[in-house]
Design an enzyme around this catalytic site. Structure first.
Site, PDB file in Angstrom:
ATOM      1  N   ASP A   1      51.176  53.659 -32.445  1.00 52.89           N
ATOM      2  CA  ASP A   1      51.785  53.727 -31.115  1.00 52.89           C
ATOM      3  C   ASP A   1      52.366  55.129 -30.907  1.00 52.89           C
ATOM      4  O   ASP A   1      52.983  55.701 -31.809  1.00 52.89           O
ATOM      5  CB  ASP A   1      52.881  52.664 -30.981  1.00 52.89           C
ATOM      6  CG  ASP A   1      53.283  52.418 -29.539  1.00 52.89           C
ATOM      7  OD1 ASP A   1      53.000  51.318 -29.025  1.00 52.89           O
ATOM      8  OD2 ASP A   1      53.874  53.337 -28.926  1.00 52.89           O
TER       9      ASP A   1
ATOM     10  N   GLY B   1      57.026  41.933 -20.531  1.00 49.30           N
ATOM     11  CA  GLY B   1      57.231  43.324 -20.907  1.00 49.30           C
ATOM     12  C   GLY B   1      55.946  44.096 -21.154  1.00 49.30           C
ATOM     13  O   GLY B   1      55.977  45.202 -21.695  1.00 49.30           O
ATOM     14  N   GLN B   2      54.804  43.534 -20.740  1.00 51.12           N
ATOM     15  CA  GLN B   2      53.524  44.231 -20.947  1.00 51.12           C
ATOM     16  C   GLN B   2      53.418  45.403 -19.988  1.00 51.12           C
ATOM     17  O   GLN B   2      53.608  45.232 -18.770  1.00 51.12           O
ATOM     18  CB  GLN B   2      52.364  43.255 -20.721  1.00 51.12           C
ATOM     19  CG  GLN B   2      51.002  43.876 -21.016  1.00 51.12           C
ATOM     20  CD  GLN B   2      49.856  42.867 -20.904  1.00 51.12           C
ATOM     21  OE1 GLN B   2      50.062  41.725 -20.502  1.00 51.12           O
ATOM     22  NE2 GLN B   2      48.666  43.304 -21.253  1.00 51.12           N
TER      23      GLN B   2
ATOM     24  N   HIS C   1      46.872  43.794 -26.577  1.00 54.94           N
ATOM     25  CA  HIS C   1      47.194  44.515 -27.807  1.00 54.94           C
ATOM     26  C   HIS C   1      48.244  43.772 -28.594  1.00 54.94           C
ATOM     27  O   HIS C   1      49.173  43.183 -28.033  1.00 54.94           O
ATOM     28  CB  HIS C   1      47.666  45.944 -27.511  1.00 54.94           C
ATOM     29  CG  HIS C   1      48.735  46.030 -26.467  1.00 54.94           C
ATOM     30  ND1 HIS C   1      48.447  45.922 -25.117  1.00 54.94           N
ATOM     31  CD2 HIS C   1      50.069  46.212 -26.540  1.00 54.94           C
ATOM     32  CE1 HIS C   1      49.569  46.034 -24.423  1.00 54.94           C
ATOM     33  NE2 HIS C   1      50.572  46.204 -25.272  1.00 54.94           N
ATOM     34  N   LEU C   2      48.102  43.823 -29.912  1.00 52.87           N
ATOM     35  CA  LEU C   2      49.126  43.308 -30.824  1.00 52.87           C
ATOM     36  C   LEU C   2      49.938  44.507 -31.295  1.00 52.87           C
ATOM     37  O   LEU C   2      49.372  45.506 -31.741  1.00 52.87           O
ATOM     38  CB  LEU C   2      48.482  42.662 -32.056  1.00 52.87           C
ATOM     39  CG  LEU C   2      47.885  41.261 -31.958  1.00 52.87           C
ATOM     40  CD1 LEU C   2      46.744  41.214 -30.965  1.00 52.87           C
ATOM     41  CD2 LEU C   2      47.429  40.790 -33.327  1.00 52.87           C
ATOM     42  N   HIS C   3      51.259  44.375 -31.212  1.00 49.31           N
ATOM     43  CA  HIS C   3      52.129  45.365 -31.846  1.00 49.31           C
ATOM     44  C   HIS C   3      52.366  44.902 -33.283  1.00 49.31           C
ATOM     45  O   HIS C   3      52.838  43.780 -33.502  1.00 49.31           O
ATOM     46  CB  HIS C   3      53.498  45.422 -31.163  1.00 49.31           C
ATOM     47  CG  HIS C   3      53.494  45.916 -29.756  1.00 49.31           C
ATOM     48  ND1 HIS C   3      53.763  47.225 -29.431  1.00 49.31           N
ATOM     49  CD2 HIS C   3      53.272  45.280 -28.591  1.00 49.31           C
ATOM     50  CE1 HIS C   3      53.712  47.366 -28.112  1.00 49.31           C
ATOM     51  NE2 HIS C   3      53.417  46.202 -27.578  1.00 49.31           N
TER      52      HIS C   3
HETATM   53  P1  5GP Z   1      53.309  47.030 -24.042  1.00 52.05           P
HETATM   54  O1  5GP Z   1      54.518  47.679 -23.396  1.00 52.05           O
HETATM   55  O2  5GP Z   1      52.211  46.811 -23.036  1.00 52.05           O
HETATM   56  O3  5GP Z   1      53.597  45.815 -24.868  1.00 52.05           O
HETATM   57  O4  5GP Z   1      52.778  48.097 -25.088  1.00 52.05           O
HETATM   58  C1  5GP Z   1      52.091  49.237 -24.733  1.00 52.05           C
HETATM   59  C2  5GP Z   1      52.303  50.223 -25.844  1.00 52.05           C
HETATM   60  O5  5GP Z   1      51.328  51.236 -25.739  1.00 52.05           O
HETATM   61  C3  5GP Z   1      53.670  50.915 -25.829  1.00 52.05           C
HETATM   62  O6  5GP Z   1      54.349  50.659 -27.052  1.00 52.05           O
HETATM   63  C4  5GP Z   1      53.335  52.383 -25.654  1.00 52.05           C
HETATM   64  O7  5GP Z   1      54.184  53.238 -26.411  1.00 52.05           O
HETATM   65  C5  5GP Z   1      51.899  52.456 -26.142  1.00 52.05           C
HETATM   66  N1  5GP Z   1      51.100  53.489 -25.514  1.00 52.05           N
HETATM   67  C6  5GP Z   1      51.017  53.756 -24.178  1.00 52.05           C
HETATM   68  N2  5GP Z   1      50.157  54.773 -23.966  1.00 52.05           N
HETATM   69  C7  5GP Z   1      49.697  55.151 -25.185  1.00 52.05           C
HETATM   70  C8  5GP Z   1      48.765  56.155 -25.611  1.00 52.05           C
HETATM   71  O8  5GP Z   1      48.189  56.912 -24.802  1.00 52.05           O
HETATM   72  N3  5GP Z   1      48.540  56.265 -26.952  1.00 52.05           N
HETATM   73  C9  5GP Z   1      49.156  55.443 -27.858  1.00 52.05           C
HETATM   74  N4  5GP Z   1      48.849  55.632 -29.150  1.00 52.05           N
HETATM   75  N5  5GP Z   1      50.023  54.478 -27.479  1.00 52.05           N
HETATM   76  C10 5GP Z   1      50.295  54.336 -26.166  1.00 52.05           C
END
Ligand code: 5GP
Ligand code: ZN
Length: 112
Positions: free
Chosen positions: A29, A91-92, A98-100
């Site tokens: 991330d 919070g997406q 995607h899985l964190h």
């Molecule tokens: P969400 O908020 O949808 O659960 O997670 C999206 C994640 O994608 C966030 O943790 C954010 O930091 C990450 N992210 C967003 N844009 C990019 C990118 O261009 N590259 C990488 N490696 N991570 C990203």
């Protein structure tokens, strides 16, 4: 389609990859929320967990198994957390499933 994770899959946006096979990609991330913070995504565009279909059952299983294997490779034997933020209230922020995979520090409950 204007999806940043599809662009990471096709290489037009660079990423620090940790695993790639025919169906999934894992990369660090860009804004880590833990010492280890890796995203595991399907190569196929699925907008969110809420959009996953019965046909995606094997794919979802592969994502979870990959997360567990990567956790082992990253020495997260003491534990880790897998999070799938889904939809606006979940919070997406990126509309590509995607899985964190988070680890390397104590996690807390309830999450924010
Ligand atoms: P969400 O908020 O949808 O659960 O997670 C999206 C994640 O994608 C966030 O943790 C954010 O930091 C990450 N992210 C967003 N844009 C990019 C990118 O261009 N590259 C990488 N490696 N991570 C990203
Ligand atoms: Zn996508």
């Amino acid at each position: 389609m204007d999806c940043i994770f599809c662009k990471i899959v096709d290489g037009s946006i660079p990423s620090r990859k940790v695993r790639e096979d025919e169906s999934l990609l894992a990369f660090f991330d860009v804004e880590p929320k833990a010492p280890i913070h890796i995203l595991v995504i399907p190569k196929k565009h699925v907008a969110s967990l809420a959009e996953a279909k019965a046909d995606d059952e094997a794919l979802l299983g592969r994502l979870l198994i990959a997360a567990a294997e990567i956790a082992r490779e990253q020495q997260l034997g003491k534990g880790f957390r897998v999070v799938i933020s889904t939809g606006a209230e979940g919070g997406q922020t990126v509309d590509h499933l995607h899985l964190h995979l988070l680890g390397g520090r104590q996690m807390h409950w309830p999450p924010g």
